[in-house]
Scaffold this motif. Structure first.
Motif, PDB file in Angstrom:
ATOM      1  N   ASN A 192       0.840  -1.207   0.000  1.00  0.00           N
ATOM      2  CA  ASN A 192       0.000   0.000   0.000  1.00  0.00           C
ATOM      3  C   ASN A 192       0.872   1.253   0.000  1.00  0.00           C
ATOM      4  OD1 ASN A 192      -2.371  -1.450   0.017  1.00  0.00           O
ATOM      5  ND2 ASN A 192      -2.682  -1.260   2.231  1.00  0.00           N
ATOM      6  N   GLY A 193       1.944   1.238   0.792  1.00  0.00           N
ATOM      7  CA  GLY A 193       2.859   2.377   0.835  1.00  0.00           C
ATOM      8  C   GLY A 193       3.533   2.609  -0.501  1.00  0.00           C
ATOM      9  N   LEU A 194       3.987   1.527  -1.137  1.00  0.00           N
ATOM     10  CA  LEU A 194       4.603   1.656  -2.465  1.00  0.00           C
ATOM     11  C   LEU A 194       3.605   2.218  -3.474  1.00  0.00           C
ATOM     12  CD1 LEU A 194       6.659  -1.653  -2.763  1.00  0.00           C
ATOM     13  CD2 LEU A 194       7.568   0.679  -2.711  1.00  0.00           C
ATOM     14  N   ALA A 195       2.390   1.688  -3.446  1.00  0.00           N
ATOM     15  CA  ALA A 195       1.370   2.149  -4.389  1.00  0.00           C
ATOM     16  C   ALA A 195       1.030   3.620  -4.158  1.00  0.00           C
ATOM     17  CB  ALA A 195       0.111   1.280  -4.260  1.00  0.00           C
ATOM     18  N   HIS A 196       0.898   4.014  -2.890  1.00  0.00           N
ATOM     19  CA  HIS A 196       0.580   5.408  -2.588  1.00  0.00           C
ATOM     20  C   HIS A 196       1.705   6.331  -3.058  1.00  0.00           C
ATOM     21  CE1 HIS A 196      -1.479   8.696  -0.652  1.00  0.00           C
ATOM     22  NE2 HIS A 196      -0.334   9.055  -0.084  1.00  0.00           N
ATOM     23  N   ALA A 197       2.945   5.928  -2.825  1.00  0.00           N
ATOM     24  CA  ALA A 197       4.078   6.743  -3.274  1.00  0.00           C
ATOM     25  C   ALA A 197       4.080   6.852  -4.794  1.00  0.00           C
ATOM     26  CB  ALA A 197       5.386   6.150  -2.773  1.00  0.00           C
ATOM     27  N   ALA A 198       3.841   5.748  -5.475  1.00  0.00           N
ATOM     28  CA  ALA A 198       3.842   5.772  -6.936  1.00  0.00           C
ATOM     29  C   ALA A 198       2.710   6.632  -7.491  1.00  0.00           C
ATOM     30  CB  ALA A 198       3.752   4.347  -7.478  1.00  0.00           C
ATOM     31  N   LYS A 199       1.566   6.629  -6.820  1.00  0.00           N
ATOM     32  CA  LYS A 199       0.417   7.405  -7.293  1.00  0.00           C
ATOM     33  C   LYS A 199       0.551   8.892  -7.002  1.00  0.00           C
ATOM     34  CE  LYS A 199      -2.938   3.718  -6.600  1.00  0.00           C
ATOM     35  NZ  LYS A 199      -3.965   3.215  -5.680  1.00  0.00           N
ATOM     36  N   THR A 200       1.179   9.245  -5.868  1.00  0.00           N
ATOM     37  CA  THR A 200       1.125  10.633  -5.410  1.00  0.00           C
ATOM     38  C   THR A 200       2.440  11.392  -5.479  1.00  0.00           C
ATOM     39  OG1 THR A 200       1.577  10.062  -3.088  1.00  0.00           O
ATOM     40  CG2 THR A 200      -0.737  10.038  -3.808  1.00  0.00           C
ATOM     41  N   GLN A 201       3.555  10.705  -5.650  1.00  0.00           N
ATOM     42  CA  GLN A 201       4.853  11.370  -5.561  1.00  0.00           C
ATOM     43  C   GLN A 201       5.584  11.364  -6.907  1.00  0.00           C
ATOM     44  OE1 GLN A 201       5.694  12.963  -2.596  1.00  0.00           O
ATOM     45  NE2 GLN A 201       3.575  12.331  -2.211  1.00  0.00           N
ATOM     46  N   LEU A 202       5.671  12.524  -7.524  1.00  0.00           N
ATOM     47  CA  LEU A 202       6.343  12.653  -8.814  1.00  0.00           C
ATOM     48  C   LEU A 202       7.790  12.173  -8.734  1.00  0.00           C
ATOM     49  CD1 LEU A 202       6.519  13.600 -11.749  1.00  0.00           C
ATOM     50  CD2 LEU A 202       7.068  15.890 -10.872  1.00  0.00           C
ATOM     51  N   ASN A 203       8.504  12.586  -7.687  1.00  0.00           N
ATOM     52  CA  ASN A 203       9.915  12.203  -7.580  1.00  0.00           C
ATOM     53  C   ASN A 203      10.090  10.690  -7.481  1.00  0.00           C
ATOM     54  OD1 ASN A 203      10.754  14.833  -7.753  1.00  0.00           O
ATOM     55  ND2 ASN A 203      11.010  15.098  -5.560  1.00  0.00           N
ATOM     56  N   PHE A 204       9.181  10.010  -6.805  1.00  0.00           N
ATOM     57  CA  PHE A 204       9.256   8.554  -6.717  1.00  0.00           C
ATOM     58  C   PHE A 204       9.085   7.940  -8.107  1.00  0.00           C
ATOM     59  CE2 PHE A 204       7.652   4.268  -5.746  1.00  0.00           C
ATOM     60  CZ  PHE A 204       8.660   3.835  -4.885  1.00  0.00           C
ATOM     61  N   ARG A 205       8.139   8.465  -8.881  1.00  0.00           N
ATOM     62  CA  ARG A 205       7.948   7.962 -10.242  1.00  0.00           C
ATOM     63  C   ARG A 205       9.170   8.247 -11.110  1.00  0.00           C
ATOM     64  NH1 ARG A 205       2.813  10.171  -9.208  1.00  0.00           N
ATOM     65  NH2 ARG A 205       3.190  11.937 -10.587  1.00  0.00           N
ATOM     66  N   VAL A 206       9.778   9.410 -10.947  1.00  0.00           N
ATOM     67  CA  VAL A 206      10.996   9.736 -11.700  1.00  0.00           C
ATOM     68  C   VAL A 206      12.098   8.733 -11.361  1.00  0.00           C
ATOM     69  CG1 VAL A 206      12.862  11.439 -11.927  1.00  0.00           C
ATOM     70  CG2 VAL A 206      10.471  12.188 -11.999  1.00  0.00           C
ATOM     71  N   HIS A 207      12.247   8.415 -10.082  1.00  0.00           N
ATOM     72  CA  HIS A 207      13.270   7.440  -9.677  1.00  0.00           C
ATOM     73  C   HIS A 207      12.947   6.045 -10.207  1.00  0.00           C
ATOM     74  CE1 HIS A 207      15.558  10.257  -7.383  1.00  0.00           C
ATOM     75  NE2 HIS A 207      14.561  10.528  -6.567  1.00  0.00           N
ATOM     76  N   LEU A 208      11.661   5.691 -10.271  1.00  0.00           N
ATOM     77  CA  LEU A 208      11.291   4.393 -10.853  1.00  0.00           C
ATOM     78  C   LEU A 208      11.664   4.331 -12.332  1.00  0.00           C
ATOM     79  CD1 LEU A 208       7.791   3.672  -9.250  1.00  0.00           C
ATOM     80  CD2 LEU A 208       9.925   2.420  -8.851  1.00  0.00           C
ATOM     81  N   VAL A 209      11.414   5.408 -13.057  1.00  0.00           N
ATOM     82  CA  VAL A 209      11.776   5.458 -14.479  1.00  0.00           C
ATOM     83  C   VAL A 209      13.299   5.370 -14.627  1.00  0.00           C
ATOM     84  CG1 VAL A 209      11.806   6.913 -16.552  1.00  0.00           C
ATOM     85  CG2 VAL A 209       9.700   6.670 -15.214  1.00  0.00           C
ATOM     86  N   ALA A 210      14.034   6.093 -13.794  1.00  0.00           N
ATOM     87  CA  ALA A 210      15.499   6.026 -13.846  1.00  0.00           C
ATOM     88  C   ALA A 210      15.974   4.602 -13.559  1.00  0.00           C
ATOM     89  CB  ALA A 210      16.109   7.008 -12.851  1.00  0.00           C
ATOM     90  N   ALA A 211      15.327   3.920 -12.627  1.00  0.00           N
ATOM     91  CA  ALA A 211      15.682   2.535 -12.319  1.00  0.00           C
ATOM     92  C   ALA A 211      15.448   1.642 -13.535  1.00  0.00           C
ATOM     93  CB  ALA A 211      14.881   2.032 -11.121  1.00  0.00           C
ATOM     94  N   LEU A 212      14.318   1.825 -14.206  1.00  0.00           N
ATOM     95  CA  LEU A 212      14.031   1.032 -15.405  1.00  0.00           C
ATOM     96  C   LEU A 212      15.050   1.303 -16.510  1.00  0.00           C
ATOM     97  CD1 LEU A 212      10.130   1.276 -15.547  1.00  0.00           C
ATOM     98  CD2 LEU A 212      11.513  -0.727 -14.966  1.00  0.00           C
ATOM     99  N   VAL A 213      15.444   2.559 -16.662  1.00  0.00           N
ATOM    100  CA  VAL A 213      16.463   2.907 -17.659  1.00  0.00           C
ATOM    101  C   VAL A 213      17.787   2.224 -17.316  1.00  0.00           C
ATOM    102  CG1 VAL A 213      17.874   4.808 -18.573  1.00  0.00           C
ATOM    103  CG2 VAL A 213      15.388   5.079 -18.354  1.00  0.00           C
ATOM    104  N   ALA A 214      18.163   2.236 -16.042  1.00  0.00           N
ATOM    105  CA  ALA A 214      19.405   1.598 -15.627  1.00  0.00           C
ATOM    106  C   ALA A 214      19.356   0.088 -15.860  1.00  0.00           C
ATOM    107  CB  ALA A 214      19.681   1.894 -14.151  1.00  0.00           C
ATOM    108  N   VAL A 215      18.225  -0.526 -15.566  1.00  0.00           N
ATOM    109  CA  VAL A 215      18.089  -1.975 -15.791  1.00  0.00           C
ATOM    110  C   VAL A 215      18.157  -2.283 -17.283  1.00  0.00           C
ATOM    111  CG1 VAL A 215      16.485  -3.930 -15.614  1.00  0.00           C
ATOM    112  CG2 VAL A 215      16.879  -2.438 -13.634  1.00  0.00           C
ATOM    113  N   TYR A 216      17.479  -1.497 -18.093  1.00  0.00           N
ATOM    114  CA  TYR A 216      17.535  -1.709 -19.542  1.00  0.00           C
ATOM    115  C   TYR A 216      18.968  -1.532 -20.063  1.00  0.00           C
ATOM    116  CZ  TYR A 216      16.947  -1.219 -24.531  1.00  0.00           C
ATOM    117  OH  TYR A 216      17.074  -1.377 -25.887  1.00  0.00           O
TER     118      TYR A 216
END
Length: 121
Positions: free
Chosen positions: A13-37
């Motif tokens: 629930n905490g992860l989902a709330h952060a992903a839904k409400t926090q722009l910076n968290f989403r930016v870091h998730l995208v950066a993580a996906l770029v690094a993995v790719y």
């Protein structure tokens, strides 16, 4: 055992709330996906994957803790307060330190591989 399993629900629930409400968290998730790719595309070594994974976890944890700190600060001190501002600034600074470490680590791992590709072309 039910409490233990319920705890995972709270965490998700905490992860989902952060992903839904926090722009910076989403930016870091995208950066993580770029690094993995990039790691996959550049065939990085197992040890390098460990560093990339550590950096991703470190930055996401710092962002989650900073968000929790901001929520708690807003709850305790809803009006402007100089000390509350310092608390929020230090939380943001923790994320900055983690992100800079991740950026440096990514540069050490990826730049030489990218340079080889450029010079090979």
């Amino acid at each position: 055992m039910k409490k233990f399993i319920r705890g995972f629900g709270y965490a998700f629930n905490g992860l989902a709330h952060a992903a839904k409400t926090q722009l910076n968290f989403r930016v870091h998730l995208v950066a993580a996906l770029v690094a993995v790719y990039a790691g996959y595309a550049l065939h990085i070594a197992t040890g390098e994957w460990l560093w990339i994974g550590f950096c991703i976890a470190l930055v996401l944890m710092a962002e989650l803790l900073n968000t929790a700190l901001e929520f708690l600060t807003n709850l305790v001190s809803p009006e402007w307060n100089k000390t509350a501002g310092h608390v929020k600034d230090m939380g943001a600074a923790a994320v900055l330190v983690a992100a800079l470490f991740a950026l440096l680590t990514g540069a050490v791992i990826f730049v030489p591989k990218i340079m080889l590709l450029i010079h090979a072309a």
